[in-house]
Design a protein around this motif. Structure first.
Motif, PDB file in Angstrom:
ATOM      1  N   ASP A 167       0.820  -1.205   0.000  1.00  0.00           N
ATOM      2  CA  ASP A 167       0.000   0.000   0.000  1.00  0.00           C
ATOM      3  C   ASP A 167       0.856   1.258   0.000  1.00  0.00           C
ATOM      4  N   ASP A 168       1.990   1.223   0.706  1.00  0.00           N
ATOM      5  CA  ASP A 168       2.884   2.369   0.784  1.00  0.00           C
ATOM      6  C   ASP A 168       4.036   2.204  -0.197  1.00  0.00           C
ATOM      7  N   PRO A 169       4.578   3.318  -0.689  1.00  0.00           N
ATOM      8  CA  PRO A 169       5.667   3.220  -1.669  1.00  0.00           C
ATOM      9  C   PRO A 169       6.930   2.602  -1.079  1.00  0.00           C
ATOM     10  N   VAL A 170       7.669   1.908  -1.923  1.00  0.00           N
ATOM     11  CA  VAL A 170       8.960   1.318  -1.560  1.00  0.00           C
ATOM     12  C   VAL A 170      10.003   1.943  -2.468  1.00  0.00           C
ATOM     13  N   ASP A 171      10.807   2.835  -1.898  1.00  0.00           N
ATOM     14  CA  ASP A 171      11.775   3.576  -2.690  1.00  0.00           C
ATOM     15  C   ASP A 171      13.222   3.218  -2.377  1.00  0.00           C
ATOM     16  N   SER A 172      13.429   2.331  -1.410  1.00  0.00           N
ATOM     17  CA  SER A 172      14.790   1.983  -1.021  1.00  0.00           C
ATOM     18  C   SER A 172      14.800   0.583  -0.424  1.00  0.00           C
ATOM     19  N   VAL A 173      15.990   0.035  -0.254  1.00  0.00           N
ATOM     20  CA  VAL A 173      16.121  -1.265   0.408  1.00  0.00           C
ATOM     21  C   VAL A 173      15.545  -1.188   1.820  1.00  0.00           C
ATOM     22  N   THR A 174      15.838  -0.090   2.507  1.00  0.00           N
ATOM     23  CA  THR A 174      15.334   0.076   3.874  1.00  0.00           C
ATOM     24  C   THR A 174      13.812   0.082   3.896  1.00  0.00           C
ATOM     25  N   ASP A 175      13.184   0.754   2.935  1.00  0.00           N
ATOM     26  CA  ASP A 175      11.718   0.762   2.856  1.00  0.00           C
ATOM     27  C   ASP A 175      11.173  -0.657   2.729  1.00  0.00           C
ATOM     28  N   LEU A 176      11.809  -1.446   1.874  1.00  0.00           N
ATOM     29  CA  LEU A 176      11.321  -2.810   1.654  1.00  0.00           C
ATOM     30  C   LEU A 176      11.498  -3.666   2.904  1.00  0.00           C
ATOM     31  N   VAL A 177      12.670  -3.574   3.522  1.00  0.00           N
ATOM     32  CA  VAL A 177      12.914  -4.353   4.737  1.00  0.00           C
ATOM     33  C   VAL A 177      11.923  -3.960   5.827  1.00  0.00           C
ATOM     34  N   ASP A 178      11.695  -2.662   5.995  1.00  0.00           N
ATOM     35  CA  ASP A 178      10.751  -2.193   7.016  1.00  0.00           C
ATOM     36  C   ASP A 178       9.341  -2.691   6.727  1.00  0.00           C
ATOM     37  N   ALA A 179       8.939  -2.650   5.458  1.00  0.00           N
ATOM     38  CA  ALA A 179       7.600  -3.116   5.091  1.00  0.00           C
ATOM     39  C   ALA A 179       7.429  -4.603   5.384  1.00  0.00           C
ATOM     40  N   LEU A 180       8.461  -5.375   5.071  1.00  0.00           N
ATOM     41  CA  LEU A 180       8.390  -6.815   5.307  1.00  0.00           C
ATOM     42  C   LEU A 180       8.387  -7.139   6.792  1.00  0.00           C
ATOM     43  N   ARG A 181       9.263  -6.499   7.551  1.00  0.00           N
ATOM     44  CA  ARG A 181       9.401  -6.816   8.969  1.00  0.00           C
ATOM     45  C   ARG A 181       8.214  -6.321   9.793  1.00  0.00           C
ATOM     46  N   SER A 182       7.549  -5.271   9.324  1.00  0.00           N
ATOM     47  CA  SER A 182       6.417  -4.719  10.072  1.00  0.00           C
ATOM     48  C   SER A 182       5.084  -5.349   9.700  1.00  0.00           C
ATOM     49  N   GLY A 183       5.089  -6.216   8.695  1.00  0.00           N
ATOM     50  CA  GLY A 183       3.837  -6.818   8.253  1.00  0.00           C
ATOM     51  C   GLY A 183       2.947  -5.831   7.537  1.00  0.00           C
ATOM     52  N   ALA A 184       3.540  -4.868   6.827  1.00  0.00           N
ATOM     53  CA  ALA A 184       2.785  -3.818   6.143  1.00  0.00           C
ATOM     54  C   ALA A 184       1.745  -4.408   5.194  1.00  0.00           C
ATOM     55  N   SER A 185       0.654  -3.685   5.045  1.00  0.00           N
ATOM     56  CA  SER A 185      -0.454  -4.128   4.195  1.00  0.00           C
ATOM     57  C   SER A 185       0.019  -4.333   2.760  1.00  0.00           C
ATOM     58  N   ARG A 186      -0.432  -5.433   2.170  1.00  0.00           N
ATOM     59  CA  ARG A 186      -0.001  -5.800   0.822  1.00  0.00           C
ATOM     60  C   ARG A 186      -1.009  -6.734   0.178  1.00  0.00           C
ATOM     61  N   ARG A 187      -0.864  -6.958  -1.089  1.00  0.00           N
ATOM     62  CA  ARG A 187      -1.648  -7.981  -1.774  1.00  0.00           C
ATOM     63  C   ARG A 187      -0.774  -8.658  -2.819  1.00  0.00           C
ATOM     64  N   VAL A 188      -1.079  -9.896  -3.073  1.00  0.00           N
ATOM     65  CA  VAL A 188      -0.342 -10.695  -4.052  1.00  0.00           C
ATOM     66  C   VAL A 188      -1.128 -10.692  -5.360  1.00  0.00           C
ATOM     67  N   VAL A 189      -0.436 -10.371  -6.434  1.00  0.00           N
ATOM     68  CA  VAL A 189      -1.065 -10.257  -7.750  1.00  0.00           C
ATOM     69  C   VAL A 189      -0.347 -11.173  -8.732  1.00  0.00           C
ATOM     70  N   ARG A 190      -1.097 -11.732  -9.648  1.00  0.00           N
ATOM     71  CA  ARG A 190      -0.481 -12.562 -10.689  1.00  0.00           C
ATOM     72  C   ARG A 190      -1.230 -12.389 -11.987  1.00  0.00           C
ATOM     73  N   ARG A 191      -0.558 -12.674 -13.068  1.00  0.00           N
ATOM     74  CA  ARG A 191      -1.221 -12.705 -14.359  1.00  0.00           C
ATOM     75  C   ARG A 191      -2.070 -13.981 -14.451  1.00  0.00           C
ATOM     76  N   SER A 192      -2.870 -14.080 -15.482  1.00  0.00           N
ATOM     77  CA  SER A 192      -3.726 -15.256 -15.648  1.00  0.00           C
ATOM     78  C   SER A 192      -3.732 -15.650 -17.115  1.00  0.00           C
ATOM     79  N   GLY A 193      -4.474 -16.682 -17.412  1.00  0.00           N
ATOM     80  CA  GLY A 193      -4.589 -17.107 -18.795  1.00  0.00           C
ATOM     81  C   GLY A 193      -3.597 -18.190 -19.160  1.00  0.00           C
ATOM     82  N   LEU A 194      -3.722 -18.663 -20.393  1.00  0.00           N
ATOM     83  CA  LEU A 194      -2.914 -19.780 -20.864  1.00  0.00           C
ATOM     84  C   LEU A 194      -1.429 -19.436 -20.871  1.00  0.00           C
TER      85      LEU A 194
END
Length: 244
Positions: A167-194
């Motif tokens: 939900d929040d922007p990830v602009d650096s390695v630190t942002d990503l680590v903080d988002a992962l370690r804090s359980g920040a809100s997210r959703r998993v997306v994938r393509r579909s079809g053959l």
């Protein structure tokens, strides 16, 4: 989160698919080399984050862990507990890729017993078959841990087949680590079809090479891996937790 391949074609494909961040964690490659290549392919439109998918245990009993935000190199072929302790020391984000997949993964009991040291569980992996992804989602539900999705691209064309949206922007390695370690809100997306399912099958078929000739080559033909704990670069720091 995450890819094994990284070059101009991978970067172009990621940008075309609207990806902002790639976590780059190639097998059997030391962290300084990963960092150098990640920096080479990062720009204002795409952040490439260096990471390590560490193979814990010996060849016949592997459990993979993905560490993001490492400050110091960590080798493969160390104990599961030894890897977790080192990740904790470095305040890295610890992820479980492809849970309960064949003989290369953590199972539900592993994750549950170490839930305080794990930050997320992969719930969709483009390389996995549908029943394997269902197991990943079941592990996340059972342990109460956040999920994440990835292309797990060993092949260039798989990049952008699955991703994680925060939900929040990830602009650096630190942002990503903080988002992962804090359980920040997210959703998993994938393509579909053959096309998506076909590419997933191609990736899964590539796993056959990795676990046959690729493994034989590493065991008997290539010599000691650069990420083996006996490598001089680790200066004996992991001698007490070496398993292979």
């Amino acid at each position: 989160m995450h890819v094994k391949a990284l070059d101009e074609r991978v970067v172009s494909r990621a940008k075309a698919r609207g990806i902002d961040v790639l976590v780059y964690a190639p097998h059997f490659t030391r962290l300084p080399d990963i960092r150098t290549r990640a920096a080479r392919f990062s720009d204002d439109d795409l952040l490439v984050v260096p990471a390590r998918e560490v193979f814990t245990g010996p060849w016949y009993d592997r459990r993979h862990l993905l560490a993001v935000g490492l400050t110091d190199p960590v080798p493969d072929f160390i104990t599961f507990r030894g890897a977790l302790d080192e990740f904790d020391r470095q305040d890295a984000a610890v992820l479980v890729p492809h849970p309960e997949m064949l003989n290369v993964s953590c199972d539900r009991e592993d994750v549950a017993a170490n839930a305080d040291h794990v930050d997320a569980v992969e719930t969709y992996n483009a390389k996995c078959l549908p029943h394997q992804n269902r197991r990943g989602r079941a592990v996340a539900r059972a342990t109460g841990l956040p999920g994440f999705g990835s292309s797990y691209a060993h092949l260039r064309r798989t990049v952008g087949e699955a991703w994680t949206v925060f939900d929040d922007p990830v602009d650096s390695v630190t942002d990503l680590v903080d988002a992962l370690r804090s359980g920040a809100s997210r959703r998993v997306v994938r393509r579909s079809g053959l096309g998506h399912h076909t590419q997933g099958l191609v990736e899964f078929a590539h796993l056959g090479y990795e676990n046959s000739w690729g493994k034989l080559d590493r065991l008997f033909l290539s010599g000691t891996e650069p990420t083996h704990p006996s490598n001089v670069a680790y200066r004996g720091r992991f001698d007490d937790v070496t398993t292979y």
